[in-house]
Design a protein around this motif. Structure first.
Motif, PDB file in Angstrom:
ATOM      1  N   GLN A  14       2.928  -5.290  -6.739  1.00  0.00           N
ATOM      2  CA  GLN A  14       3.812  -4.202  -7.163  1.00  0.00           C
ATOM      3  C   GLN A  14       3.004  -3.037  -7.727  1.00  0.00           C
ATOM      4  N   ALA A  15       1.940  -3.330  -8.474  1.00  0.00           N
ATOM      5  CA  ALA A  15       1.113  -2.263  -9.053  1.00  0.00           C
ATOM      6  C   ALA A  15       0.481  -1.413  -7.959  1.00  0.00           C
ATOM      7  N   THR A  16      -0.105  -2.058  -6.947  1.00  0.00           N
ATOM      8  CA  THR A  16      -0.732  -1.295  -5.866  1.00  0.00           C
ATOM      9  C   THR A  16       0.314  -0.575  -5.022  1.00  0.00           C
ATOM     10  N   ALA A  17       1.498  -1.164  -4.883  1.00  0.00           N
ATOM     11  CA  ALA A  17       2.565  -0.515  -4.112  1.00  0.00           C
ATOM     12  C   ALA A  17       2.989   0.800  -4.767  1.00  0.00           C
ATOM     13  N   ILE A  18       3.061   0.814  -6.095  1.00  0.00           N
ATOM     14  CA  ILE A  18       3.434   2.044  -6.795  1.00  0.00           C
ATOM     15  C   ILE A  18       2.368   3.118  -6.604  1.00  0.00           C
ATOM     16  N   LEU A  19       1.098   2.711  -6.699  1.00  0.00           N
ATOM     17  CA  LEU A  19       0.016   3.680  -6.501  1.00  0.00           C
ATOM     18  C   LEU A  19       0.009   4.207  -5.064  1.00  0.00           C
ATOM     19  N   ASP A  20       0.317   3.354  -4.094  1.00  0.00           N
ATOM     20  CA  ASP A  20       0.427   3.813  -2.709  1.00  0.00           C
ATOM     21  C   ASP A  20       1.568   4.835  -2.561  1.00  0.00           C
ATOM     22  N   GLN A  21       2.661   4.614  -3.276  1.00  0.00           N
ATOM     23  CA  GLN A  21       3.765   5.564  -3.247  1.00  0.00           C
ATOM     24  C   GLN A  21       3.344   6.920  -3.803  1.00  0.00           C
ATOM     25  N   ILE A  22       2.531   6.893  -4.877  1.00  0.00           N
ATOM     26  CA  ILE A  22       2.054   8.152  -5.460  1.00  0.00           C
ATOM     27  C   ILE A  22       1.159   8.892  -4.463  1.00  0.00           C
ATOM     28  N   ILE A  23       0.271   8.163  -3.811  1.00  0.00           N
ATOM     29  CA  ILE A  23      -0.600   8.786  -2.817  1.00  0.00           C
ATOM     30  C   ILE A  23       0.230   9.410  -1.702  1.00  0.00           C
ATOM     31  N   PHE A  24       1.253   8.683  -1.218  1.00  0.00           N
ATOM     32  CA  PHE A  24       2.123   9.211  -0.163  1.00  0.00           C
ATOM     33  C   PHE A  24       2.857  10.464  -0.644  1.00  0.00           C
ATOM     34  N   ALA A  25       3.384  10.403  -1.862  1.00  0.00           N
ATOM     35  CA  ALA A  25       4.132  11.546  -2.401  1.00  0.00           C
ATOM     36  C   ALA A  25       3.251  12.772  -2.568  1.00  0.00           C
ATOM     37  N   GLU A  54       7.140  17.218  -7.828  1.00  0.00           N
ATOM     38  CA  GLU A  54       6.236  16.813  -8.902  1.00  0.00           C
ATOM     39  C   GLU A  54       6.949  15.918  -9.904  1.00  0.00           C
ATOM     40  N   ASP A  55       8.227  16.153 -10.145  1.00  0.00           N
ATOM     41  CA  ASP A  55       8.969  15.284 -11.057  1.00  0.00           C
ATOM     42  C   ASP A  55       9.092  13.873 -10.488  1.00  0.00           C
ATOM     43  N   TYR A  56       9.255  13.766  -9.181  1.00  0.00           N
ATOM     44  CA  TYR A  56       9.303  12.448  -8.544  1.00  0.00           C
ATOM     45  C   TYR A  56       7.970  11.730  -8.739  1.00  0.00           C
ATOM     46  N   ILE A  57       6.871  12.462  -8.575  1.00  0.00           N
ATOM     47  CA  ILE A  57       5.544  11.875  -8.755  1.00  0.00           C
ATOM     48  C   ILE A  57       5.350  11.443 -10.207  1.00  0.00           C
ATOM     49  N   ARG A  58       5.841  12.257 -11.142  1.00  0.00           N
ATOM     50  CA  ARG A  58       5.749  11.876 -12.561  1.00  0.00           C
ATOM     51  C   ARG A  58       6.492  10.567 -12.826  1.00  0.00           C
ATOM     52  N   THR A  59       7.672  10.419 -12.214  1.00  0.00           N
ATOM     53  CA  THR A  59       8.437   9.183 -12.442  1.00  0.00           C
ATOM     54  C   THR A  59       7.688   7.975 -11.885  1.00  0.00           C
ATOM     55  N   LEU A  60       6.982   8.162 -10.772  1.00  0.00           N
ATOM     56  CA  LEU A  60       6.214   7.060 -10.207  1.00  0.00           C
ATOM     57  C   LEU A  60       5.051   6.669 -11.128  1.00  0.00           C
ATOM     58  N   LEU A  61       4.346   7.664 -11.658  1.00  0.00           N
ATOM     59  CA  LEU A  61       3.235   7.360 -12.565  1.00  0.00           C
ATOM     60  C   LEU A  61       3.755   6.690 -13.834  1.00  0.00           C
ATOM     61  N   LEU A  62       4.872   7.190 -14.356  1.00  0.00           N
ATOM     62  CA  LEU A  62       5.455   6.569 -15.543  1.00  0.00           C
ATOM     63  C   LEU A  62       5.899   5.141 -15.234  1.00  0.00           C
ATOM     64  N   GLN A  63       6.443   4.933 -14.044  1.00  0.00           N
ATOM     65  CA  GLN A  63       6.822   3.585 -13.631  1.00  0.00           C
ATOM     66  C   GLN A  63       5.604   2.664 -13.613  1.00  0.00           C
ATOM     67  N   PHE A  64       4.479   3.166 -13.120  1.00  0.00           N
ATOM     68  CA  PHE A  64       3.258   2.357 -13.083  1.00  0.00           C
ATOM     69  C   PHE A  64       2.810   2.002 -14.501  1.00  0.00           C
ATOM     70  N   ILE A  65       2.797   2.984 -15.389  1.00  0.00           N
ATOM     71  CA  ILE A  65       2.370   2.741 -16.767  1.00  0.00           C
ATOM     72  C   ILE A  65       3.278   1.712 -17.438  1.00  0.00           C
ATOM     73  N   THR A 122      -3.775  21.110  -9.701  1.00  0.00           N
ATOM     74  CA  THR A 122      -2.777  20.134 -10.097  1.00  0.00           C
ATOM     75  C   THR A 122      -3.190  19.448 -11.388  1.00  0.00           C
ATOM     76  N   THR A 123      -2.210  18.870 -12.060  1.00  0.00           N
ATOM     77  CA  THR A 123      -2.490  18.144 -13.301  1.00  0.00           C
ATOM     78  C   THR A 123      -2.525  16.640 -13.067  1.00  0.00           C
ATOM     79  N   LEU A 124      -2.406  16.222 -11.812  1.00  0.00           N
ATOM     80  CA  LEU A 124      -2.537  14.811 -11.456  1.00  0.00           C
ATOM     81  C   LEU A 124      -3.414  14.694 -10.218  1.00  0.00           C
ATOM     82  N   HIS A 125      -4.393  13.808 -10.273  1.00  0.00           N
ATOM     83  CA  HIS A 125      -5.241  13.541  -9.115  1.00  0.00           C
ATOM     84  C   HIS A 125      -5.268  12.045  -8.885  1.00  0.00           C
TER      85      HIS A 125
END
Length: 288
Positions: free
Chosen positions: A136-147, A154-165, A21-24
């Protein structure tokens, strides 16, 4: 010159236990246990950030030492030298993502360049999240871990990471941008990008000023207004930083490093380094 690169460069595959994967993303405590033997100076060829929710000890980025604090977050870009000395009480999140993670997703391939904390500039690498942004920051990261765990799109996960940034940028850059002149801010960013591309070959502020279509005095004024340093100091600091990174590689002698940085001779490089760093290259290497 071919550089004999012996500074360990960790890639996405060696970090990601799934190797595909390109995201860990990982719980920080679990990540440290998995990689407890990684306490040595090393580089990444991917973006890397850590959000501490608790912890003590220290970490070092490009030879600058930072004490860990709760809700401290640090960002690293490919090529920076890093190590840590954790006490063992750390908790939080660690995220690694590849350079091209967003390139097939966003129309603007240079989109990440708008975020100062993803440009490797020491003054923007590390900060404390204020209380209003923490949940909110930790909630987004928790969402990424769940996803990731549920193997969602993978596009959904990308949107979550972009949302965090984007969310982090609201809390860290809004005040800076509101106080600054937008035109000057663009000039300053452009100058930093030019230095990153040309510092080995171009060492005079006047040449950068010509490329930016402004006078050297104007460039100096802009630089000092943002980080309190002249354009010349910024250039010299970037050269010294690269020299320090190369000095970690003990297979390179001083002459080879001077040549790589395009100094006329070893003696001039040594004088330049000592004037800026306060000690000779050999003395600095002994401290590592």
């Amino acid at each position: 010159m071919i550089i004999k690169n012996t500074i360990p460069i960790l890639d996405s595959c060696s970090i990601d236990l799934n190797n595909n994967t390109t995201l860990h993303i990982d719980d920080l405590k679990a990540y440290i246990i998995k990689h407890q033997d990684m306490v040595f100076p090393h580089k990444h060829n991917f973006f890397h950030f850590v959000l501490f929710t608790q912890g003590s000890g220290e970490h070092i980025i490009d030879f600058n030492q930072y004490k860990i604090e709760p809700y401290q977050i640090y960002f690293m870009v490919p090529g920076q030298v890093h190590t840590w000395n954790f006490v063992g009480d750390e908790a939080g999140y660690v995220v690694n993502f590849s350079i091209d993670y967003f390139q097939s997703f966003l129309l603007r391939t240079d989109y990440l360049e708008r975020f100062s904390f993803l440009q490797g500039k020491i003054e923007h690498l590390i900060f404390i999240l204020t209380e209003q942004y923490r949940n909110q920051a930790t909630a987004i990261l928790d969402q990424i871990i769940f996803a990731k765990t549920e193997q969602l799109s993978e596009d959904y996960i990308r949107t979550l990471l972009l949302q965090f940034i984007l969310y982090i940028s609201i809390g860290t850059e809004k005040e800076h941008l509101e106080k600054g002149n937008p035109y000057n801010h663009k000039i300053f960013n452009s100058f930093q990008q030019l230095v990153e591309q040309q510092f080995k070959t171009t060492k005079l502020p006047s040449i950068y000023a010509d490329q930016l279509f402004i006078t050297p005095n104007h460039l100096n004024a802009i630089c000092k207004s943002y980080i309190g340093q002249s354009a010349g100091e910024i250039i010299r600091n970037r050269i010294v930083l690269e020299a320090k990174r190369l000095l970690v590689n003990r297979n390179l002698n001083i002459t080879e490093i001077a040549d790589e940085l395009q100094f006329k001779d070893n003696s001039y490089f040594t004088k330049f380094f000592k004037k800026s760093a306060g000690l000779t290259p050999e003395e600095f290497r002994k401290q590592l």
